[in-house]
Design a protein around this motif. Structure first.
Motif, short mmCIF file in Angstrom:
data_model
loop_
_atom_site.label_atom_id
_atom_site.label_comp_id
_atom_site.label_asym_id
_atom_site.label_seq_id
_atom_site.Cartn_x
_atom_site.Cartn_y
_atom_site.Cartn_z
N UNK A 188 -0.48 -34.31 53.62
CA UNK A 188 -0.86 -33.99 55.00
C UNK A 188 -0.82 -32.47 55.20
N UNK A 189 0.22 -31.84 54.73
CA UNK A 189 0.38 -30.40 54.95
C UNK A 189 -0.63 -29.58 54.14
N UNK A 190 -0.90 -30.01 52.94
CA UNK A 190 -1.75 -29.21 52.06
C UNK A 190 -3.24 -29.45 52.32
N UNK A 191 -3.58 -30.67 52.70
CA UNK A 191 -4.98 -31.10 52.68
C UNK A 191 -5.61 -31.13 54.08
N UNK A 192 -4.88 -31.65 55.04
CA UNK A 192 -5.49 -31.91 56.35
C UNK A 192 -5.37 -30.69 57.25
#
Lengths: 396, 322
Positions: B224-228
């Motif tokens: 969630x933190x890296x991608x979205x």
């Protein structure tokens, strides 16, 4: 008509078209007719189109032909992001998506690629200053706007900016409307959504009801957001052709089309204003255009679009007297690579005084420092009513 | 078509499709339109009254069967692809133009509009506000099963990252069907995703995040933190869902029962990341590795997007294909 006059006409036309179209954004042509008949009078202030154009003009005045994507990204980091402490008022998806990408440490072109609104008209709406800076040189205007665009857009979003910058550059040198639109087409690949839409929109002008024909030709039906660069640019250039380059006729027709009406009005007004000069912008419109509030971009608060035009004209005159500037051998319409040639012009060229400095260092702005932890006021506030994001939703 | 891993990919996709929360919303399309209008009004009610009791798909005077756990849009569009992939792709899509009884992603709906106004592939997929979505990546599972390139199909509805996503999924499925190896499947996908594209960048980012977490469920917050970016209003971008599926496939070692639940926890991507994850891990582990209890509900299509597929059994459908 002097160059300086055209520069003022272009940016005043942009600001007037933005302000005129703002209340019509996301309405259908039928709703606009029902509410205003023909929308001809500016009701309120301008929006993100004007403020981002001022920001872009400041970058050009500072860096001239030496502007690079890295310098634009640095400007976002130094002057835009620190003020985004809460809502980013007036921002479309591409602006906040870019801010998020920069916060993650990405660099252009990935900053414009990783968010999913790369084809938004966020570059096209602020592309006119590049044309002002490069009168008669649409290719150079397109190259420079690509440097800006690679930070926040990708693909057709960059092409939309190229088309507008090129059309303005041609109009600044006195091209008639059909030639200015040809210049726009020359700045984008023929095999692109932007080019196909411009050609289709131009052809639609021959229909009995051009507004209906334009919608059928280029408007995407099964998508709720209207800020598609290929659509807005095609509608704006069609409005400019329909108005035969006259500012009032072009802009009022453009905003009557609805969709992203403020951006359509801004682009049509910029190209027509470059054709007609400052006197081409109706006086009653110009009288409504004062210094911007910085509602969308606090860093430009207090700037008057006329001063911005004058600074850009001065920067152009300064750059013209210089012997060297980047070559254009590596011209790349897709904007996926750095320009070729050697960049001999460094940052900090003359004209940098015209740049909107971070709030706190610019006397004209008169704003409090907007660093991290800055006041809610500097960030545009978050509770003072619907922002442009909400306004965008109303027409859905 | 036969083979444990082939059936595993198709049923695995259907399982993942069914596991994501949007499936029930898609399947509620089988209810009367006023039923969904009431759902929207209940949403407005919650907003107006500041109650945290949020509406779920419900059946007021309507059949309850559509709301049982089961597959929705992705499984139906994969089945349609399996059934039509013998015909030229532009023609297969053109046969859908003008139908008012189908549901599809923005990319597909716009492509059908483009075809209707004479805009042919690849422009039909390129002059398209959602050219980047994963509609073609879902259909590409069918091409991966046959080791075929998905380009002709993908270009009708997608371009850019949407096309690359289709290539990556087809490559990964083909490799998984051939070898059963999750690592090799992911490597095959990475090989067709250039690093300077959003999807290529994100795929490597997602893999690094998942490897660091070491476990599919444990990787959810890191993904969630890296991608979205949580900026855009839709979560079906191939540059997001395909990397999530690749990362969860690898970190789970190709175990569907570990990878799909984690994908379903990426709420913003839950429409298709679980389905793609299910296809990849289903191909790795094969039909026999799919939890028994999921097979019966997942194998029967509802017809919520393509009504002619209502009641269609995916296993029988595969048996009927040469």
């Amino acid at each position: 008509m002097t160059y300086r006059d055209r520069a003022r006409g272009c940016l005043l036309g942009l600001a007037a078209g933005d302000a005129l179209g703002a209340p019509a954004e996301n309405l259908t042509p039928e709703e606009i007719r029902h509410r205003w008949g023909r929308l001809t009078e500016i009701e309120g202030g301008g929006t993100d189109d004007t403020e981002y154009a001022i920001f872009a003009a400041g970058l050009l005045a500072e860096h001239g032909h030496g502007l690079t994507s890295a310098l634009v990204a640095a400007a976002y980091r130094e002057r835009v992001i620190p003020a985004v402490t809460g809502p980013m008022r007036g921002a479309g998806f591409s602006e906040l998506g870019t801010v998020q990408a920069l916060r993650r440490g990405l660099e252009p072109p990935l900053t414009g690629l990783v968010h999913q609104h790369g084809w938004s008209d966020g570059l096209a709406m602020r592309a006119a200053p590049y044309g002002v800076f490069c009168p008669g040189d649409p290719a150079e205007a397109a190259r420079l706007v690509t440097e800006d665009g690679r930070v926040s857009q990708s693909g057709e979003g960059i092409l939309g900016g190229r088309a507008v910058a090129a059309a303005v550059a041609a109009a600044m040198a006195g091209a008639d409307p059909s030639d200015a639109v040809e210049a726009a087409l020359s700045a984008v690949p023929a095999d692109s959504w932007t080019a196909r839409n411009i050609v289709r929109a131009r052809a639609a002008l021959g229909a009995a009801d051009p507004a209906v024909a334009l919608h059928e030709a280029v408007v995407v039906r099964h998508y709720p957001w209207t800020d598609l660069a290929p659509e807005a640019v095609a509608l704006a250039l069609a409005a400019y052709l329909h108005g035969e380059g006259d500012v009032e006729r072009s802009v009022t027709f453009g905003v009557s089309l609805g969709r992203d009406a403020d951006t359509i009005g801004a682009i049509a007004g910029a190209v027509a204003g470059a054709s007609q000069g400052e006197r081409g912008v109706p006086e009653r419109w110009a009288a409504r255009i004062g210094p911007v509030t910085g509602r969308c971009l606090p860093v430009v608060a207090g700037r008057d679009i006329r001063d911005v035009a004058d600074d850009l004209a001065t920067a152009h005159a300064t750059a013209s007297t210089r012997a060297t500037r980047p070559g254009r051998a590596g011209e790349n319409p897709a904007g996926s690579g750095p320009p070729g040639g050697t960049t001999t012009e460094s940052a900090g060229t003359p004209g940098s005084a015209a740049l909107p400095r971070p709030a706190g260092s610019a006397g004209a702005a008169g704003r409090p420092p907007a660093g991290p932890g800055g006041s809610a006021d500097a960030a545009g506030g978050g509770t003072a009513g619907p922002d442009a994001g909400d306004e965008r939703m109303e027409g859905l | 078509m036969s083979g444990d891993r082939i059936a595993g990919a198709v049923i695995g996709l259907a399982v993942g499709d069914a596991a994501g929360w949007p499936a029930a919303r898609h399947r509620a399309a089988l209810h009367a339109p006023w039923s969904r209008r009431l759902h929207r009004e209940l949403d407005a009610f919650a907003e107006e009254h500041r109650v945290t009791t949020l509406p779920v798909p419900f059946a007021l005077n309507q059949p309850t069967a559509p709301l049982a756990v089961g597959p929705s849009d992705d499984a139906e569009w994969l089945a349609w692809t399996l059934l039509t992939m013998g015909t030229p792709r532009a023609g297969a899509f053109r046969a859908l133009v003008g139908r008012d009884d189908i549901r599809a992603r923005v990319s597909v709906a716009t492509a059908l509009d483009n075809l209707a106004r004479g805009v042919e592939p690849p422009a039909s997929g390129h002059d398209n506000p959602h050219h980047f979505d994963d509609a073609a990546a879902v259909r590409a599972v069918a091409y991966g099963l046959r080791g075929a390139a998905p380009d002709e199909d993908a270009q009708v509805t997608n371009a850019g990252d949407g096309l690359l996503g289709a290539r990556a999924v087809a490559a990964a499925v083909a490799e998984a069907v051939a070898t059963g190896s999750a690592a090799k499947a992911v490597s095959a996908a990475l090989a067709v995703l250039p690093e300077d594209t959003a999807i290529g960048h994100n795929a490597r980012l997602a893999l690094a995040a998942a490897r660091a977490a070491g476990d599919p469920f444990g990787a959810v917050p890191a993904l969630d933190a890296a991608l979205l970016d949580h900026v855009y209003s839709y979560g079906v971008g191939a540059a997001l869902t395909v990397p999530a599926a690749l990362a969860l496939t690898e970190v789970s070692g190709g175990e569907l029962g570990r990878a799909v639940p984690a994908a379903a926890c990426l709420a913003a991507l839950a429409d298709s990341a679980p389905a793609l994850t299910g296809a990849l891990t289903g191909a790795c582990g094969g039909y026999g590795a799919i939890p028994e209890g999921w097979i019966t509900p997942a194998r029967t299509l509802a017809g919520c997007c393509l009504p002619e597929l209502a009641g269609k059994d995916l296993i029988e459908l595969l048996k009927g294909l040469s």
